[in-house]
Design a protein around this motif. Sequence first.
Motif, PDB file in Angstrom:
ATOM      1  N   UNK A  76       0.819  -1.205   0.000  1.00 20.78           N
ATOM      2  CA  UNK A  76       0.000   0.000   0.000  1.00 20.78           C
ATOM      3  C   UNK A  76       0.856   1.259   0.000  1.00 20.78           C
ATOM      4  N   UNK A  77       2.019   1.208   0.664  1.00 22.45           N
ATOM      5  CA  UNK A  77       2.929   2.362   0.682  1.00 22.45           C
ATOM      6  C   UNK A  77       4.005   2.269  -0.390  1.00 22.45           C
ATOM      7  N   UNK A  78       4.187   1.086  -0.962  1.00 24.68           N
ATOM      8  CA  UNK A  78       5.186   0.899  -2.030  1.00 24.68           C
ATOM      9  C   UNK A  78       4.534   0.197  -3.216  1.00 24.68           C
ATOM     10  N   UNK A  79       3.714   0.913  -3.978  1.00 28.67           N
ATOM     11  CA  UNK A  79       3.007   0.264  -5.095  1.00 28.67           C
ATOM     12  C   UNK A  79       3.919  -0.227  -6.201  1.00 28.67           C
ATOM     13  N   UNK A  80       5.189   0.150  -6.171  1.00 29.68           N
ATOM     14  CA  UNK A  80       6.120  -0.339  -7.180  1.00 29.68           C
ATOM     15  C   UNK A  80       6.357  -1.837  -7.092  1.00 29.68           C
ATOM     16  N   UNK A  81       5.976  -2.457  -5.952  1.00 29.57           N
ATOM     17  CA  UNK A  81       6.129  -3.903  -5.810  1.00 29.57           C
ATOM     18  C   UNK A  81       5.147  -4.685  -6.690  1.00 29.57           C
ATOM     19  N   UNK A  82       4.074  -4.034  -7.098  1.00 28.77           N
ATOM     20  CA  UNK A  82       2.982  -4.735  -7.764  1.00 28.77           C
ATOM     21  C   UNK A  82       3.259  -4.887  -9.261  1.00 28.77           C
ATOM     22  N   UNK A  83       3.002  -6.063  -9.766  1.00 29.45           N
ATOM     23  CA  UNK A  83       3.131  -6.336 -11.197  1.00 29.45           C
ATOM     24  C   UNK A  83       2.270  -7.556 -11.523  1.00 29.45           C
ATOM     25  N   UNK A  84       2.094  -7.797 -12.816  1.00 32.07           N
ATOM     26  CA  UNK A  84       1.288  -8.935 -13.268  1.00 32.07           C
ATOM     27  C   UNK A  84       2.161 -10.099 -13.724  1.00 32.07           C
ATOM     28  N   UNK A  85       3.423 -10.121 -13.269  1.00 33.75           N
ATOM     29  CA  UNK A  85       4.318 -11.200 -13.669  1.00 33.75           C
ATOM     30  C   UNK A  85       3.834 -12.549 -13.154  1.00 33.75           C
ATOM     31  N   UNK A  86       3.270 -12.555 -11.948  1.00 33.96           N
ATOM     32  CA  UNK A  86       2.785 -13.825 -11.388  1.00 33.96           C
ATOM     33  C   UNK A  86       1.639 -14.401 -12.224  1.00 33.96           C
ATOM     34  N   UNK A  87       0.783 -13.538 -12.719  1.00 33.99           N
ATOM     35  CA  UNK A  87      -0.326 -14.026 -13.536  1.00 33.99           C
ATOM     36  C   UNK A  87       0.160 -14.513 -14.896  1.00 33.99           C
ATOM     37  N   UNK A  88       1.218 -13.882 -15.406  1.00 31.41           N
ATOM     38  CA  UNK A  88       1.806 -14.385 -16.645  1.00 31.41           C
ATOM     39  C   UNK A  88       2.400 -15.770 -16.429  1.00 31.41           C
ATOM     40  N   UNK A  89       3.049 -15.953 -15.259  1.00 27.47           N
ATOM     41  CA  UNK A  89       3.587 -17.276 -14.944  1.00 27.47           C
ATOM     42  C   UNK A  89       2.473 -18.290 -14.725  1.00 27.47           C
ATOM     43  N   UNK A  90       1.362 -17.823 -14.154  1.00 24.20           N
ATOM     44  CA  UNK A  90       0.232 -18.722 -13.918  1.00 24.20           C
ATOM     45  C   UNK A  90      -0.358 -19.209 -15.241  1.00 24.20           C
ATOM     46  N   UNK A  91      -0.482 -18.304 -16.206  1.00 24.81           N
ATOM     47  CA  UNK A  91      -1.013 -18.706 -17.511  1.00 24.81           C
ATOM     48  C   UNK A  91      -0.076 -19.673 -18.223  1.00 24.81           C
ATOM     49  N   UNK A  92       1.212 -19.617 -17.881  1.00 18.22           N
ATOM     50  CA  UNK A  92       2.167 -20.550 -18.465  1.00 18.22           C
ATOM     51  C   UNK A  92       2.252 -21.867 -17.723  1.00 18.22           C
ATOM     52  N   UNK A  93       1.555 -21.977 -16.594  1.00 15.22           N
ATOM     53  CA  UNK A  93       1.543 -23.217 -15.817  1.00 15.22           C
ATOM     54  C   UNK A  93       0.418 -24.101 -16.344  1.00 15.22           C
ATOM     55  N   UNK A  94       0.769 -25.149 -17.053  1.00 12.80           N
ATOM     56  CA  UNK A  94      -0.239 -26.000 -17.703  1.00 12.80           C
ATOM     57  C   UNK A  94      -1.148 -26.674 -16.684  1.00 12.80           C
ATOM     58  N   UNK A 273      -0.523 -17.827  -4.881  1.00 15.95           N
ATOM     59  CA  UNK A 273      -1.336 -16.640  -4.595  1.00 15.95           C
ATOM     60  C   UNK A 273      -2.236 -16.263  -5.767  1.00 15.95           C
ATOM     61  N   UNK A 274      -1.740 -16.129  -6.994  1.00 12.95           N
ATOM     62  CA  UNK A 274      -2.673 -15.827  -8.089  1.00 12.95           C
ATOM     63  C   UNK A 274      -3.655 -16.966  -8.361  1.00 12.95           C
ATOM     64  N   UNK A 275      -3.226 -18.224  -8.180  1.00  8.85           N
ATOM     65  CA  UNK A 275      -4.159 -19.339  -8.362  1.00  8.85           C
ATOM     66  C   UNK A 275      -5.270 -19.320  -7.322  1.00  8.85           C
ATOM     67  N   UNK A 276      -4.910 -19.030  -6.068  1.00 10.45           N
ATOM     68  CA  UNK A 276      -5.918 -18.958  -5.021  1.00 10.45           C
ATOM     69  C   UNK A 276      -6.863 -17.775  -5.239  1.00 10.45           C
ATOM     70  N   UNK A 277      -6.317 -16.648  -5.692  1.00 12.08           N
ATOM     71  CA  UNK A 277      -7.189 -15.497  -5.954  1.00 12.08           C
ATOM     72  C   UNK A 277      -8.127 -15.792  -7.115  1.00 12.08           C
ATOM     73  N   UNK A 278      -7.640 -16.474  -8.138  1.00 13.01           N
ATOM     74  CA  UNK A 278      -8.503 -16.852  -9.258  1.00 13.01           C
ATOM     75  C   UNK A 278      -9.613 -17.791  -8.791  1.00 13.01           C
ATOM     76  N   UNK A 279      -9.265 -18.714  -7.901  1.00 19.54           N
ATOM     77  CA  UNK A 279     -10.267 -19.633  -7.360  1.00 19.54           C
ATOM     78  C   UNK A 279     -11.273 -18.908  -6.484  1.00 19.54           C
ATOM     79  N   UNK A 280     -10.871 -17.810  -5.869  1.00 19.94           N
ATOM     80  CA  UNK A 280     -11.757 -17.080  -4.963  1.00 19.94           C
ATOM     81  C   UNK A 280     -12.627 -16.074  -5.691  1.00 19.94           C
ATOM     82  N   UNK A 281     -12.096 -15.417  -6.703  1.00 14.70           N
ATOM     83  CA  UNK A 281     -12.811 -14.303  -7.319  1.00 14.70           C
ATOM     84  C   UNK A 281     -13.996 -14.774  -8.151  1.00 14.70           C
TER      85      UNK A 281
END
Length: 304
Positions: A76-94, A273-281
Motif C-alpha cells: 500500500x505504501x510501495x506500489x512499485x512492488x505490484x506487477x502482473x508477472x505472477x499471472x503471466x507465470x500462472x497462464x504458463x503453468x499447464x 497466490x494468483x491461483x488462489x485469488x482466481x479460485x476465490x474471485x
Amino acid sequence: MSATVTEPAVTKQAPTGRRSARRRSGSRLGKWLGNGVVQALLVVIGLVWITPLAGLLLSSLRSAQDSAGSGWWTALSSPGQLSFDNYSALLGNAGMTQAFWNTVMISVPATALVIVIAALAGYAFAWLEFPGRDWLFLLVVAMLVVPVQVGLLPVAKLFGQLGLFGTIPGVVLFHVAYGLPFAVFLLRNYFADIPREMLEAARMDGGSEWRIFTRLVLPVGRPAIASLAIFQFLWVWNDMLVALLFADSSSQPLTVELQSQVRQFGSNIDVLAPGAFLSLIVPVVVFFAFQRHFVQGVMAGSVK
C-alpha cells in the motif's frame, strides 16, 4: 350509483393480512437498517470480510522475494512492488490452467443439472397428483441426513465398474446426486406457496402443465432458483473432498491442484497466490451477479 363508488374505496382501504404483514415487516427492517450504529457495524463487518480478499490480491501481485521479506500491506505504501508477472507465470503453468477449466466444466453442468431437475421435481411434488407422491417426497427429505462420506466408497466402486471413475462426468454426477435432495426440498416448498388460484386460472385459460411451469412457476420462483444456483455453484466450485477421490490428474479441479502445488513445492507463493485469488474471485463474481435475486428470495422468506 353510490354503492358502485364506495365498494372499490372500501377494497383499497382494506389490504389483506399478508400484505399488511409484509408492509409492517418491511418497515421494521428499514428502520433497523437505518440505524446509524447498525450501519457502522455493517461497514466494519464488510471491511473485515474484504480484508483477506485484498491481502490475497496484493500478494498475488508481488514477487516471491517481496512476499518473503515483508507483509502484503507494505504494498500500500510501495506500489512499485505490484506487477502482473505472477499471472503471466500462472497462464504458463499447464497444470493450473487445465485445473481451472476442469473446475468450470465440473461446476457449470453440476449446477445447471441440479437446477433443471430440482425445478421439475419441485413442481411435480407441489402441484401434481400421482400415486406415492408424499412418500416419495419423504424419501427425498430423508436423504438430506445422509452424509457425503457414507456414499464415497460405494459410489467409487460403482463408477469404477461403469468406467466413470477418474473422469469429469463422474465428478459431475456425484455432485448432482448429492445436491438434488436439498434442491428438490427447497424448490418444492417455495413452489407450494404459489397461490392455487393463479394455477387454476391458468388451467382454465387452456394452459398446459408445461406452459404453466415455464411461463408462471419459473418466473415466480426465480429468487429461490437464484439462491439455489449460488449455493450449489459455491459448494461444487470449492469442493476438494469429492474431487480428491473421483478425479484423476487429468480431471482434477483447481482446489486439488492448489493442494498439490503446496505439497510439492511448499513456498511457491508466486504461483499459489494468483491461483488462489482466481479460485476465490469467480464465486464472488457469481454471487454479486445473482445477489439481487438472492436478496429477493431472502426478503420473501422473511415476510411470509
